[in-house]
Design a protein around this motif. Structure first.
Motif, PDB file in Angstrom:
ATOM      1  N   HIS A 135       0.847  -1.198   0.000  1.00 58.31           N
ATOM      2  CA  HIS A 135       0.000   0.000   0.000  1.00 58.31           C
ATOM      3  C   HIS A 135       0.889   1.256   0.000  1.00 58.31           C
ATOM      4  CE1 HIS A 135      -3.219   2.765   1.010  1.00 58.31           C
ATOM      5  NE2 HIS A 135      -2.504   3.187   2.035  1.00 58.31           N
ATOM      6  N   ALA A 136       1.938   1.221   0.825  1.00 55.06           N
ATOM      7  CA  ALA A 136       2.851   2.365   0.891  1.00 55.06           C
ATOM      8  C   ALA A 136       3.522   2.622  -0.468  1.00 55.06           C
ATOM      9  CB  ALA A 136       3.917   2.130   1.973  1.00 55.06           C
ATOM     10  N   GLN A 137       3.684   1.543  -1.252  1.00 53.55           N
ATOM     11  CA  GLN A 137       4.304   1.678  -2.580  1.00 53.55           C
ATOM     12  C   GLN A 137       3.268   2.042  -3.644  1.00 53.55           C
ATOM     13  OE1 GLN A 137       7.660   1.140  -3.225  1.00 53.55           O
ATOM     14  NE2 GLN A 137       8.043   0.774  -1.051  1.00 53.55           N
ATOM     15  N   GLY A 138       2.024   2.247  -3.219  1.00 54.81           N
ATOM     16  CA  GLY A 138       0.995   2.714  -4.157  1.00 54.81           C
ATOM     17  C   GLY A 138       0.090   1.636  -4.723  1.00 54.81           C
ATOM     18  N   ALA A 139       0.188   0.416  -4.196  1.00 54.00           N
ATOM     19  CA  ALA A 139      -0.649  -0.676  -4.735  1.00 54.00           C
ATOM     20  C   ALA A 139      -2.072  -0.606  -4.179  1.00 54.00           C
ATOM     21  CB  ALA A 139      -0.030  -2.022  -4.375  1.00 54.00           C
ATOM     22  N   GLN A 140      -3.001  -1.091  -4.982  1.00 54.21           N
ATOM     23  CA  GLN A 140      -4.364  -1.331  -4.495  1.00 54.21           C
ATOM     24  C   GLN A 140      -4.457  -2.808  -4.141  1.00 54.21           C
ATOM     25  OE1 GLN A 140      -7.781   0.019  -6.756  1.00 54.21           O
ATOM     26  NE2 GLN A 140      -6.408   1.392  -7.864  1.00 54.21           N
ATOM     27  N   ILE A 141      -5.165  -3.096  -3.059  1.00 56.65           N
ATOM     28  CA  ILE A 141      -5.142  -4.463  -2.523  1.00 56.65           C
ATOM     29  C   ILE A 141      -6.539  -4.972  -2.184  1.00 56.65           C
ATOM     30  CG2 ILE A 141      -4.395  -5.759  -0.453  1.00 56.65           C
ATOM     31  CD1 ILE A 141      -1.852  -3.949  -0.628  1.00 56.65           C
ATOM     32  N   VAL A 142      -6.724  -6.274  -2.357  1.00 55.50           N
ATOM     33  CA  VAL A 142      -7.909  -6.952  -1.830  1.00 55.50           C
ATOM     34  C   VAL A 142      -7.403  -7.951  -0.784  1.00 55.50           C
ATOM     35  CG1 VAL A 142      -9.782  -8.572  -2.356  1.00 55.50           C
ATOM     36  CG2 VAL A 142      -9.291  -6.675  -3.925  1.00 55.50           C
ATOM     37  N   LEU A 143      -8.000  -7.923   0.401  1.00 49.57           N
ATOM     38  CA  LEU A 143      -7.582  -8.826   1.486  1.00 49.57           C
ATOM     39  C   LEU A 143      -8.498 -10.031   1.546  1.00 49.57           C
ATOM     40  CD1 LEU A 143      -7.201  -6.057   4.217  1.00 49.57           C
ATOM     41  CD2 LEU A 143      -5.309  -7.242   3.058  1.00 49.57           C
ATOM     42  N   SER A 144      -7.926 -11.174   1.938  1.00 47.58           N
ATOM     43  CA  SER A 144      -8.770 -12.351   2.101  1.00 47.58           C
ATOM     44  C   SER A 144      -8.272 -13.225   3.239  1.00 47.58           C
ATOM     45  CB  SER A 144      -8.796 -13.164   0.798  1.00 47.58           C
ATOM     46  OG  SER A 144      -9.707 -14.237   0.944  1.00 47.58           O
ATOM     47  N   ASN A 145      -9.198 -13.972   3.800  1.00 47.34           N
ATOM     48  CA  ASN A 145      -8.857 -14.989   4.793  1.00 47.34           C
ATOM     49  C   ASN A 145     -10.028 -15.963   4.858  1.00 47.34           C
ATOM     50  OD1 ASN A 145      -7.558 -16.426   6.837  1.00 47.34           O
ATOM     51  ND2 ASN A 145      -6.984 -14.576   7.963  1.00 47.34           N
ATOM     52  N   ALA A 146      -9.814 -17.069   5.552  1.00 50.56           N
ATOM     53  CA  ALA A 146     -10.886 -18.060   5.705  1.00 50.56           C
ATOM     54  C   ALA A 146     -12.059 -17.409   6.440  1.00 50.56           C
ATOM     55  CB  ALA A 146     -10.362 -19.255   6.485  1.00 50.56           C
ATOM     56  N   PRO A 147     -13.306 -17.707   6.041  1.00 51.05           N
ATOM     57  CA  PRO A 147     -14.466 -17.105   6.707  1.00 51.05           C
ATOM     58  C   PRO A 147     -14.424 -17.237   8.236  1.00 51.05           C
ATOM     59  CG  PRO A 147     -15.174 -18.257   4.738  1.00 51.05           C
ATOM     60  CD  PRO A 147     -13.703 -18.532   4.890  1.00 51.05           C
ATOM     61  N   GLN A 188      -7.595   1.019   3.049  1.00 52.26           N
ATOM     62  CA  GLN A 188      -8.782   1.106   2.178  1.00 52.26           C
ATOM     63  C   GLN A 188      -8.876  -0.086   1.225  1.00 52.26           C
ATOM     64  OE1 GLN A 188      -6.744   4.405   1.363  1.00 52.26           O
ATOM     65  NE2 GLN A 188      -7.165   4.723   3.514  1.00 52.26           N
ATOM     66  N   ALA A 189      -8.760  -1.285   1.808  1.00 50.57           N
ATOM     67  CA  ALA A 189      -8.816  -2.497   0.986  1.00 50.57           C
ATOM     68  C   ALA A 189     -10.047  -3.307   1.370  1.00 50.57           C
ATOM     69  CB  ALA A 189      -7.561  -3.332   1.208  1.00 50.57           C
ATOM     70  N   PRO A 190     -10.852  -3.748   0.403  1.00 54.73           N
ATOM     71  CA  PRO A 190     -11.995  -4.589   0.749  1.00 54.73           C
ATOM     72  C   PRO A 190     -11.538  -5.955   1.255  1.00 54.73           C
ATOM     73  CG  PRO A 190     -11.752  -4.459  -1.631  1.00 54.73           C
ATOM     74  CD  PRO A 190     -10.731  -3.520  -1.045  1.00 54.73           C
ATOM     75  N   VAL A 191     -12.378  -6.598   2.050  1.00 57.78           N
ATOM     76  CA  VAL A 191     -12.094  -7.950   2.537  1.00 57.78           C
ATOM     77  C   VAL A 191     -13.089  -8.912   1.887  1.00 57.78           C
ATOM     78  CG1 VAL A 191     -11.952  -9.433   4.569  1.00 57.78           C
ATOM     79  CG2 VAL A 191     -11.369  -7.011   4.766  1.00 57.78           C
ATOM     80  N   VAL A 192     -12.558  -9.952   1.260  1.00 54.85           N
ATOM     81  CA  VAL A 192     -13.430 -10.968   0.660  1.00 54.85           C
ATOM     82  C   VAL A 192     -13.064 -12.311   1.289  1.00 54.85           C
ATOM     83  CG1 VAL A 192     -14.220 -12.055  -1.477  1.00 54.85           C
ATOM     84  CG2 VAL A 192     -13.429  -9.676  -1.518  1.00 54.85           C
ATOM     85  N   GLY A 193     -13.985 -12.895   2.020  1.00 54.02           N
ATOM     86  CA  GLY A 193     -13.719 -14.179   2.675  1.00 54.02           C
ATOM     87  C   GLY A 193     -13.606 -15.299   1.645  1.00 54.02           C
ATOM     88  N   ALA A 194     -12.671 -16.212   1.867  1.00 53.36           N
ATOM     89  CA  ALA A 194     -12.551 -17.390   0.997  1.00 53.36           C
ATOM     90  C   ALA A 194     -11.808 -18.488   1.740  1.00 53.36           C
ATOM     91  CB  ALA A 194     -11.801 -17.047  -0.283  1.00 53.36           C
ATOM     92  N   ASP A 195     -12.419 -19.672   1.750  1.00 57.16           N
ATOM     93  CA  ASP A 195     -11.682 -20.844   2.244  1.00 57.16           C
ATOM     94  C   ASP A 195     -10.857 -21.320   1.053  1.00 57.16           C
ATOM     95  OD1 ASP A 195     -10.784 -23.387   2.802  1.00 57.16           O
ATOM     96  OD2 ASP A 195     -12.626 -24.023   3.788  1.00 57.16           O
TER      97      ASP A 195
END
Ligand SMILES: NC(=O)c1ccc[n+]([C@@H]2O[C@H](COP(=O)([O-])OP(=O)(O)OC[C@H]3O[C@@H](n4cnc5c(N)ncnc54)[C@H](O)[C@@H]3O)[C@@H](O)[C@H]2O)c1
Length: 257
Positions: free
Chosen positions: A15-27, A43-50
Protein backbone atom coordinates in the motif's frame (compact mmCIF):
# COMPACT_ATOMS: atom_id res chain seq x y z
CA UNK A 1 -4.34 -12.89 10.73
CA UNK A 2 -3.29 -10.04 12.96
CA UNK A 3 -0.76 -7.21 12.93
CA UNK A 4 2.11 -9.70 13.46
CA UNK A 5 1.18 -11.68 10.32
CA UNK A 6 3.58 -11.53 7.39
CA UNK A 7 0.62 -10.90 5.05
CA UNK A 8 -0.48 -7.91 7.15
CA UNK A 9 2.97 -6.31 6.94
CA UNK A 10 3.20 -7.06 3.23
CA UNK A 11 -0.17 -5.39 2.61
CA UNK A 12 1.03 -2.28 4.47
CA UNK A 13 4.27 -2.16 2.48
CA UNK A 14 2.56 -2.66 -0.89
CA UNK A 15 0.00 0.00 0.00
CA UNK A 16 2.85 2.37 0.89
CA UNK A 17 4.30 1.68 -2.58
CA UNK A 18 0.99 2.71 -4.16
CA UNK A 19 -0.65 -0.68 -4.74
CA UNK A 20 -4.36 -1.33 -4.50
CA UNK A 21 -5.14 -4.46 -2.52
CA UNK A 22 -7.91 -6.95 -1.83
CA UNK A 23 -7.58 -8.83 1.49
CA UNK A 24 -8.77 -12.35 2.10
CA UNK A 25 -8.86 -14.99 4.79
CA UNK A 26 -10.89 -18.06 5.71
CA UNK A 27 -14.47 -17.11 6.71
CA UNK A 28 -13.91 -18.55 10.22
CA UNK A 29 -10.81 -16.37 10.67
CA UNK A 30 -12.75 -13.26 9.61
CA UNK A 31 -14.95 -13.60 12.68
CA UNK A 32 -12.05 -12.43 14.84
CA UNK A 33 -12.49 -9.04 13.17
CA UNK A 34 -8.77 -8.13 13.26
CA UNK A 35 -8.57 -7.86 9.48
CA UNK A 36 -11.07 -4.97 9.51
CA UNK A 37 -8.44 -2.76 11.15
CA UNK A 38 -6.05 -3.42 8.26
CA UNK A 39 -8.87 -2.96 5.77
CA UNK A 40 -9.51 0.55 7.15
CA UNK A 41 -5.83 1.43 7.27
CA UNK A 42 -5.25 0.69 3.58
CA UNK A 43 -8.78 1.11 2.18
CA UNK A 44 -8.82 -2.50 0.99
CA UNK A 45 -11.99 -4.59 0.75
CA UNK A 46 -12.09 -7.95 2.54
CA UNK A 47 -13.43 -10.97 0.66
CA UNK A 48 -13.72 -14.18 2.67
CA UNK A 49 -12.55 -17.39 1.00
CA UNK A 50 -11.68 -20.84 2.24
CA UNK A 51 -8.65 -21.60 0.10
CA UNK A 52 -9.70 -25.26 -0.25
CA UNK A 53 -13.03 -24.26 -1.84
CA UNK A 54 -12.96 -23.55 -5.60
CA UNK A 55 -16.28 -21.63 -5.53
CA UNK A 56 -14.91 -19.33 -2.83
CA UNK A 57 -11.76 -18.74 -4.88
CA UNK A 58 -13.74 -17.95 -8.01
CA UNK A 59 -15.78 -15.42 -6.05
CA UNK A 60 -12.60 -13.91 -4.59
CA UNK A 61 -11.14 -13.38 -8.06
CA UNK A 62 -14.41 -12.02 -9.45
CA UNK A 63 -14.70 -9.48 -6.63
CA UNK A 64 -11.04 -8.54 -6.99
CA UNK A 65 -11.34 -7.92 -10.72
CA UNK A 66 -14.42 -5.81 -10.06
CA UNK A 67 -12.54 -3.80 -7.43
CA UNK A 68 -9.47 -3.26 -9.65
CA UNK A 69 -11.63 -2.72 -12.70
CA UNK A 70 -9.29 -5.07 -14.56
CA UNK A 71 -6.62 -7.70 -14.07
CA UNK A 72 -4.47 -8.56 -11.05
CA UNK A 73 -0.73 -7.80 -10.90
CA UNK A 74 0.32 -9.83 -7.87
CA UNK A 75 -0.83 -12.39 -5.30
CA UNK A 76 0.62 -13.31 -1.91
CA UNK A 77 -0.14 -16.83 -0.67
CA UNK A 78 0.49 -16.60 3.08
CA UNK A 79 -1.40 -19.63 4.36
CA UNK A 80 -0.31 -22.47 6.57
CA UNK A 81 -2.11 -24.81 8.92
CA UNK A 82 -1.24 -28.23 10.31
CA UNK A 83 -3.95 -30.33 11.89
CA UNK A 84 -1.51 -32.95 13.22
CA UNK A 85 0.61 -30.24 14.88
CA UNK A 86 -2.45 -28.53 16.28
CA UNK A 87 -3.73 -31.80 17.73
CA UNK A 88 -0.34 -32.78 19.13
CA UNK A 89 0.26 -35.83 16.90
CA UNK A 90 3.89 -36.83 16.45
CA UNK A 91 5.11 -37.21 12.84
CA UNK A 92 5.37 -41.00 13.26
CA UNK A 93 1.79 -41.18 14.59
CA UNK A 94 0.27 -39.13 11.78
CA UNK A 95 -3.48 -39.10 11.25
CA UNK A 96 -3.80 -39.34 7.46
CA UNK A 97 -7.17 -37.62 7.18
CA UNK A 98 -5.77 -34.61 8.99
CA UNK A 99 -2.64 -34.85 6.85
CA UNK A 100 -4.76 -34.61 3.68
CA UNK A 101 -6.34 -31.42 5.01
CA UNK A 102 -2.97 -30.01 5.98
CA UNK A 103 -1.57 -30.61 2.50
CA UNK A 104 -4.68 -29.16 0.87
CA UNK A 105 -4.74 -25.98 3.01
CA UNK A 106 -0.98 -25.38 3.08
CA UNK A 107 0.22 -26.57 -0.35
CA UNK A 108 -2.36 -27.70 -2.94
CA UNK A 109 -4.12 -24.40 -2.20
CA UNK A 110 -1.39 -22.64 -4.23
CA UNK A 111 -2.34 -24.81 -7.20
CA UNK A 112 -6.04 -24.02 -6.57
CA UNK A 113 -5.32 -20.26 -6.49
CA UNK A 114 -3.19 -20.39 -9.64
CA UNK A 115 -5.66 -22.61 -11.49
CA UNK A 116 -8.53 -20.25 -10.64
CA UNK A 117 -6.52 -17.28 -11.94
CA UNK A 118 -5.51 -19.29 -15.02
CA UNK A 119 -9.09 -20.35 -15.88
CA UNK A 120 -10.40 -16.80 -15.44
CA UNK A 121 -7.34 -15.24 -17.09
CA UNK A 122 -7.24 -12.97 -14.04
CA UNK A 123 -3.50 -12.23 -13.82
CA UNK A 124 -1.88 -9.55 -15.98
CA UNK A 125 1.18 -10.21 -18.13
CA UNK A 126 4.37 -10.17 -16.00
CA UNK A 127 2.20 -10.72 -12.93
CA UNK A 128 3.94 -12.11 -9.86
CA UNK A 129 2.81 -14.73 -7.35
CA UNK A 130 4.69 -15.38 -4.10
CA UNK A 131 4.05 -18.12 -1.54
CA UNK A 132 5.75 -18.21 1.86
CA UNK A 133 7.68 -21.30 2.86
CA UNK A 134 10.25 -22.61 5.34
CA UNK A 135 13.60 -24.42 5.08
CA UNK A 136 12.09 -27.54 6.71
CA UNK A 137 11.23 -28.42 3.07
CA UNK A 138 14.96 -29.16 2.52
CA UNK A 139 16.30 -30.07 5.99
CA UNK A 140 14.78 -31.85 8.95
CA UNK A 141 13.39 -29.73 11.78
CA UNK A 142 11.64 -32.48 13.79
CA UNK A 143 8.99 -30.32 15.47
CA UNK A 144 7.88 -28.84 12.14
CA UNK A 145 6.26 -32.24 11.61
CA UNK A 146 4.03 -32.72 8.51
CA UNK A 147 4.41 -29.05 7.57
CA UNK A 148 7.83 -29.96 6.19
CA UNK A 149 6.14 -32.20 3.62
CA UNK A 150 3.53 -29.53 2.91
CA UNK A 151 6.24 -26.93 2.25
CA UNK A 152 8.15 -29.32 -0.06
CA UNK A 153 4.94 -29.77 -2.08
CA UNK A 154 4.25 -26.02 -2.05
CA UNK A 155 7.71 -25.28 -3.47
CA UNK A 156 7.27 -27.92 -6.15
CA UNK A 157 3.89 -26.49 -7.21
CA UNK A 158 5.48 -23.03 -7.48
CA UNK A 159 8.06 -24.48 -9.91
CA UNK A 160 5.63 -26.56 -11.97
CA UNK A 161 2.89 -23.93 -12.26
CA UNK A 162 5.56 -21.25 -12.69
CA UNK A 163 6.79 -23.08 -15.79
CA UNK A 164 3.29 -23.27 -17.30
CA UNK A 165 2.20 -19.74 -16.36
CA UNK A 166 5.52 -18.31 -17.58
CA UNK A 167 4.96 -19.84 -21.01
CA UNK A 168 1.32 -18.82 -21.17
CA UNK A 169 1.48 -15.24 -19.91
CA UNK A 170 4.92 -14.40 -18.49
CA UNK A 171 3.46 -14.76 -14.99
CA UNK A 172 6.14 -15.46 -12.36
CA UNK A 173 5.71 -17.85 -9.43
CA UNK A 174 8.21 -18.07 -6.56
CA UNK A 175 8.44 -19.10 -2.93
CA UNK A 176 10.19 -17.07 -0.25
CA UNK A 177 11.76 -19.18 2.49
CA UNK A 178 11.53 -16.97 5.57
CA UNK A 179 13.42 -17.11 8.90
CA UNK A 180 11.36 -18.27 11.89
CA UNK A 181 9.16 -15.30 12.81
CA UNK A 182 6.99 -14.66 15.88
CA UNK A 183 3.43 -14.87 14.51
CA UNK A 184 0.36 -16.95 15.39
CA UNK A 185 1.30 -19.69 12.91
CA UNK A 186 4.98 -19.55 13.89
CA UNK A 187 4.34 -19.83 17.62
CA UNK A 188 2.27 -23.00 17.05
CA UNK A 189 5.50 -24.94 16.48
CA UNK A 190 6.72 -26.81 19.59
CA UNK A 191 9.86 -25.35 21.19
CA UNK A 192 9.55 -22.23 19.03
CA UNK A 193 11.53 -19.95 21.38
CA UNK A 194 14.60 -22.20 21.41
CA UNK A 195 14.21 -22.67 17.69
CA UNK A 196 14.16 -18.95 16.97
CA UNK A 197 17.22 -18.35 19.22
CA UNK A 198 19.12 -21.10 17.44
CA UNK A 199 18.35 -19.63 14.01
CA UNK A 200 19.33 -16.17 15.26
CA UNK A 201 22.72 -17.50 16.42
CA UNK A 202 23.28 -19.46 13.20
CA UNK A 203 22.54 -16.58 10.82
CA UNK A 204 25.36 -14.10 10.19
CA UNK A 205 22.79 -11.33 9.68
CA UNK A 206 20.42 -12.64 12.38
CA UNK A 207 16.83 -13.70 11.68
CA UNK A 208 15.00 -11.77 8.97
CA UNK A 209 12.03 -9.89 10.46
CA UNK A 210 8.45 -9.94 9.17
CA UNK A 211 8.90 -6.32 8.00
CA UNK A 212 11.94 -7.31 5.95
CA UNK A 213 10.00 -10.23 4.50
CA UNK A 214 7.27 -7.76 3.51
CA UNK A 215 9.89 -5.61 1.76
CA UNK A 216 11.19 -8.64 -0.14
CA UNK A 217 7.64 -9.57 -1.21
CA UNK A 218 7.07 -6.00 -2.47
CA UNK A 219 10.30 -6.28 -4.48
CA UNK A 220 9.17 -9.62 -5.92
CA UNK A 221 5.86 -8.04 -6.96
CA UNK A 222 7.64 -5.16 -8.68
CA UNK A 223 9.11 -4.95 -12.19
CA UNK A 224 12.58 -4.85 -10.56
CA UNK A 225 12.44 -8.67 -10.30
CA UNK A 226 10.92 -9.44 -13.72
CA UNK A 227 13.09 -12.39 -14.70
CA UNK A 228 12.93 -14.24 -11.37
CA UNK A 229 10.60 -17.20 -11.56
CA UNK A 230 10.25 -20.83 -10.37
CA UNK A 231 12.69 -20.14 -7.52
CA UNK A 232 12.75 -20.91 -3.85
CA UNK A 233 14.36 -17.76 -2.44
CA UNK A 234 15.95 -17.92 0.99
CA UNK A 235 15.26 -14.84 3.07
CA UNK A 236 16.96 -15.94 6.24
CA UNK A 237 20.02 -13.81 7.07
CA UNK A 238 22.36 -16.50 5.71
CA UNK A 239 21.03 -19.39 7.82
CA UNK A 240 20.58 -21.81 4.89
CA UNK A 241 24.26 -21.75 3.89
CA UNK A 242 25.84 -21.67 7.33
CA UNK A 243 27.22 -25.00 8.60
CA UNK A 244 27.95 -23.83 12.11
CA UNK A 245 28.54 -20.39 13.60
CA UNK A 246 30.95 -19.08 16.21
CA UNK A 247 27.99 -18.14 18.43
CA UNK A 248 26.72 -21.75 18.42
CA UNK A 249 30.20 -23.21 19.09
CA UNK A 250 30.69 -20.79 21.97
CA UNK A 251 27.31 -21.57 23.53
CA UNK A 252 28.05 -25.32 23.41
CA UNK A 253 31.54 -24.78 24.88
CA UNK A 254 29.98 -22.71 27.66
CA UNK A 255 27.37 -25.39 28.38
CA UNK A 256 30.13 -28.04 28.50
CA UNK A 257 32.01 -25.90 31.05
N1 LIG B 1 6.09 -17.49 11.22
C1 LIG B 1 7.12 -18.19 10.79
O1 LIG B 1 8.05 -18.53 11.52
C2 LIG B 1 7.18 -18.55 9.31
C3 LIG B 1 8.43 -18.90 8.74
C4 LIG B 1 8.47 -19.26 7.40
C5 LIG B 1 7.28 -19.29 6.66
N2 LIG B 1 6.09 -18.95 7.24
C6 LIG B 1 4.86 -19.01 6.44
O2 LIG B 1 4.31 -17.74 6.28
C7 LIG B 1 2.91 -17.88 5.99
C8 LIG B 1 2.12 -16.92 6.86
O3 LIG B 1 2.20 -17.28 8.20
P1 LIG B 1 2.32 -16.28 9.43
O4 LIG B 1 3.50 -16.72 10.23
O5 LIG B 1 2.19 -14.88 8.98
O6 LIG B 1 1.06 -16.70 10.33
P2 LIG B 1 -0.50 -16.40 10.29
O7 LIG B 1 -1.11 -17.33 11.27
O8 LIG B 1 -0.71 -14.96 10.51
O9 LIG B 1 -0.98 -16.77 8.79
C9 LIG B 1 -1.56 -17.98 8.40
C10 LIG B 1 -2.92 -17.66 7.80
O10 LIG B 1 -3.49 -18.79 7.11
C11 LIG B 1 -4.89 -18.64 7.20
N3 LIG B 1 -5.62 -19.85 6.84
C12 LIG B 1 -5.61 -21.06 7.49
N4 LIG B 1 -6.47 -21.91 6.89
C13 LIG B 1 -7.01 -21.26 5.83
C14 LIG B 1 -7.95 -21.61 4.82
N5 LIG B 1 -8.52 -22.83 4.77
N6 LIG B 1 -8.30 -20.68 3.89
C15 LIG B 1 -7.73 -19.43 3.90
N7 LIG B 1 -6.83 -19.06 4.84
C16 LIG B 1 -6.47 -19.95 5.78
C17 LIG B 1 -5.08 -18.26 8.67
O11 LIG B 1 -6.36 -17.75 8.95
C18 LIG B 1 -3.96 -17.23 8.86
O12 LIG B 1 -4.42 -15.92 8.57
C19 LIG B 1 2.58 -19.36 6.18
O13 LIG B 1 2.62 -20.02 4.94
C20 LIG B 1 3.73 -19.83 7.06
O14 LIG B 1 3.95 -21.22 6.96
C21 LIG B 1 6.02 -18.56 8.55
Amino acid sequence: MDEKSIAWKTALQCHAQGAQIVLSNAPVALRMGEINKLSELIQAPVVGADVTNMDDLKKLFEESQKHFNGGIDFILHSIGMSLNVRKGKHYTEMNYEWNQKTLDISATSLHRVLKTAWDMDALNEWGSVVALTYIAAQRVFPDYNEMADAKALLESIARSFGYNYGLKKKVRVNTISQSPTRTTAGSGVKGFDAFIDYAEKMSPLGNATAEDCANYCAFMFSDMSRYITMQNLFHDGGFSFTGVSTAIVESIEKANG
